[in-house]
Design an enzyme around this catalytic site. Structure first.
Site, PDB file in Angstrom:
ATOM      1  CB  SER A  82       8.812   1.951   1.992  1.00  0.00           C
ATOM      2  OG  SER A  82       7.648   2.468   1.387  1.00  0.00           O
ATOM      3  CG  HIS A 112      11.133  -0.326   5.217  1.00  0.00           C
ATOM      4  ND1 HIS A 112      11.838  -1.115   4.353  1.00  0.00           N
ATOM      5  CD2 HIS A 112       9.943  -0.079   4.614  1.00  0.00           C
ATOM      6  CE1 HIS A 112      11.120  -1.324   3.263  1.00  0.00           C
ATOM      7  NE2 HIS A 112       9.964  -0.709   3.390  1.00  0.00           N
ATOM      8  CE  LYS A 126       9.252  -4.495   3.027  1.00  0.00           C
ATOM      9  NZ  LYS A 126       8.005  -3.779   3.071  1.00  0.00           N
TER      10      LYS A 126
HETATM   11  C1  PLP Z   1       6.806  -3.671   2.487  1.00  0.00           C
HETATM   12  C2  PLP Z   1       5.844  -2.863   3.231  1.00  0.00           C
HETATM   13  C3  PLP Z   1       4.589  -3.374   3.571  1.00  0.00           C
HETATM   14  C4  PLP Z   1       4.118  -4.708   3.074  1.00  0.00           C
HETATM   15  O1  PLP Z   1       4.738  -5.752   3.740  1.00  0.00           O
HETATM   16  P1  PLP Z   1       4.816  -7.172   3.032  1.00  0.00           P
HETATM   17  O2  PLP Z   1       5.098  -8.117   4.131  1.00  0.00           O
HETATM   18  O3  PLP Z   1       5.908  -7.083   2.017  1.00  0.00           O
HETATM   19  O4  PLP Z   1       3.483  -7.410   2.390  1.00  0.00           O
HETATM   20  C5  PLP Z   1       3.763  -2.612   4.342  1.00  0.00           C
HETATM   21  N1  PLP Z   1       4.130  -1.383   4.760  1.00  0.00           N
HETATM   22  C6  PLP Z   1       5.325  -0.852   4.441  1.00  0.00           C
HETATM   23  C7  PLP Z   1       5.684   0.506   4.931  1.00  0.00           C
HETATM   24  C8  PLP Z   1       6.210  -1.579   3.646  1.00  0.00           C
HETATM   25  O5  PLP Z   1       7.386  -1.038   3.301  1.00  0.00           O
END
Ligand code: PLP
Length: 411
Positions: free
Chosen positions: A196, A224, A256
């Site tokens: 991320s 992502h 996302k």
């Molecule tokens: C954003 C993210 C999460 C968390 O997801 P949310 O739905 O925002 O709680 C978990 N793992 C990765 C790699 C992320 O980028």
């Protein structure tokens, strides 16, 4: 009259002094974090409050709405329609009376799209990671993770009470060594699909071999990746030519590229039923609002079908990298919409972000502990709603900011 304060009050004062000190330290090190108020958003544009009662429009280059689905008409419409019929809340946990037709429909669609038998929805990606690791591993077990995995995966292993071993970033041989380090007990090999804060991809094919050699379960957090990579946007696992046989469990977020909120874990019936019946972050929480599930169902259908969003995004990524390269900007090796620009010191990252904001671009300065010490960066994200001309303007602004800020702010 006793003069000493009761002990519990003294402890409270100590705690307060401790947090005040920590805050002073964060200020001194350029680690203070503040929230900005978004007043309105329209496509890639954002009206942000400036803190003095005013506001300004900026172009958002830090959000994760990669496909531009969060304001898409059909998605918003699905949410409104379902909310009008069913209300805005989830009402209860899934196992009480909160499991709704909209949830079931989204679970089926996700499972089918990603090529798995079943899916289960969770309140967030963070909760989903806690659910998976905690419901599968106990103290005799091993969780092997990439050093740059998301914080929620690290916390998940801590909460599970299992042994956590981390390997150097993207090093599949390191992963294999760690898997061999503790024979006996179950082993889970967990990795982000797309990292991320670096934007690079996990070496999934090699990790799948390592997991297979050691009889470990490979779990990919594709927060992502899903929507953005692979055929029909099926994510990094599909893009690597792998299937549920290689990666028996996967986590995908709805917040996302799909533009909504929540997450799902996909796997075969036995894995998913186990989560449904035993995962504490699933059992003891209110279901996602059905309207949110309906919105995500609409978003998944668009993400599957509308290749133009991915094609446009890939074009923008290539354009950005090419332009940044021409200006000698210090990009990292990423082929995804996450394009970090390494700044080094916290002060330099903050000065760059400020210069960009003044030029009308919102990019996030990412600092420790989110990234390692001395590796502060601007995390630039591209989305299908950006236009090529805006990406060109961003590149120009980055080069100007770099020239202006120079190295003087480097600590
Ligand atoms: C954003 C993210 C999460 C968390 O997801 P949310 O739905 O925002 O709680 C978990 N793992 C990765 C790699 C992320 O980028």
């Amino acid at each position: 009259m006793p003069t000493a304060r009761p002990p519990e009050l003294k402890q409270r004062a100590d705690l307060r002094a401790r947090i005040d000190q920590a805050r002073t330290r964060r200020d001194a090190e350029g680690l203070r974090r503040i929230r900005r108020v978004v007043v309105r958003r329209d496509g890639a544009g954002c009206e942000v409050a400036d803190g003095d009662g005013g506001s300004r429009w900026v172009l958002d280059f830090c959000g994760n709405d990669y496909l531009g689905l969060s304001q898409q008409f059909a998605v918003v419409n699905a949410l409104q329609d379902t909310a009008a019929r069913e209300g805005v809340g989830g009402i209860a946990s899934h196992l009480v009376c909160g499991h709704h037709a909209a949830h079931a429909a989204l679970e089926s669609e996700l499972a089918e799209w990603l090529g798995y038998e079943r899916a289960v929805l969770l309140g967030s990606g963070f909760a989903a990671n806690l659910a998976v690791v905690q419901s599968l591993l106990g103290e005799d077990d091993l969780c092997v993770q990439d050093r740059l995995n998301h914080a929620s995966l690290v916390d998940a292993a801590r909460l599970a009470g299992c042994r956590l071993r981390r390997y150097p970033h993207a090093d599949a041989e390191g992963a294999l060594r760690q898997l061999k380090s503790m024979p006996g007990g179950a082993a889970l090999l967990a990795t982000d699909g797309v990292f991320s804060m670096d934007g690079d991809l996990a070496p999934l094919r090699k990790l799948a071999i390592a997991a297979r050699l050691q009889g470990a379960l490979l779990y990919v957090d594709d927060a992502h990746g899903v929507g953005v990579h692979g055929p029909q946007g099926r994510g990094t696992v599909a893009a690597a030519g792998l299937s549920s046989a290689d990666v028996p469990l996967q986590m995908v977020t709805l917040g996302k590229a799909l533009g909504g909120h929540g997450a799902a874990v996909v796997g075969d019936a036995a894995w998913i039923d186990h989560l449904v019946e035993t995962a504490r972050p699933y059992l003891y929480t209110t279901a996602l609002p059905p309207a949110q599930a309906a919105a995500s169902l609409a978003a998944v259908r668009l993400a599957r079908r509308e290749d133009w969003r991915r094609d446009k995004l890939a074009g923008l990524v290539a354009r950005f990298r090419e332009g940044a390269g021409r200006h000698g900007l210090d990009l990292m090796a990423s082929s995804t919409p996450i394009q970090p620009l390494l700044c080094g010191s916290n002060a330099r990252a903050l000065a760059m972000a400020l210069a960009l904001e003044q030029a009308g671009f919102w990019v996030a300065a990412i600092r420790p502990p989110t990234v390692p010490e001395g590796r502060a960066r601007l995390r630039i994200t591209l989305g299908a709603l950006h236009e090529p001309i805006q990406v060109d303007a961003l590149v120009e602004a980055l080069a100007r900011a770099r020239d202006r800020v120079g190295d003087e702010a480097a600590a």
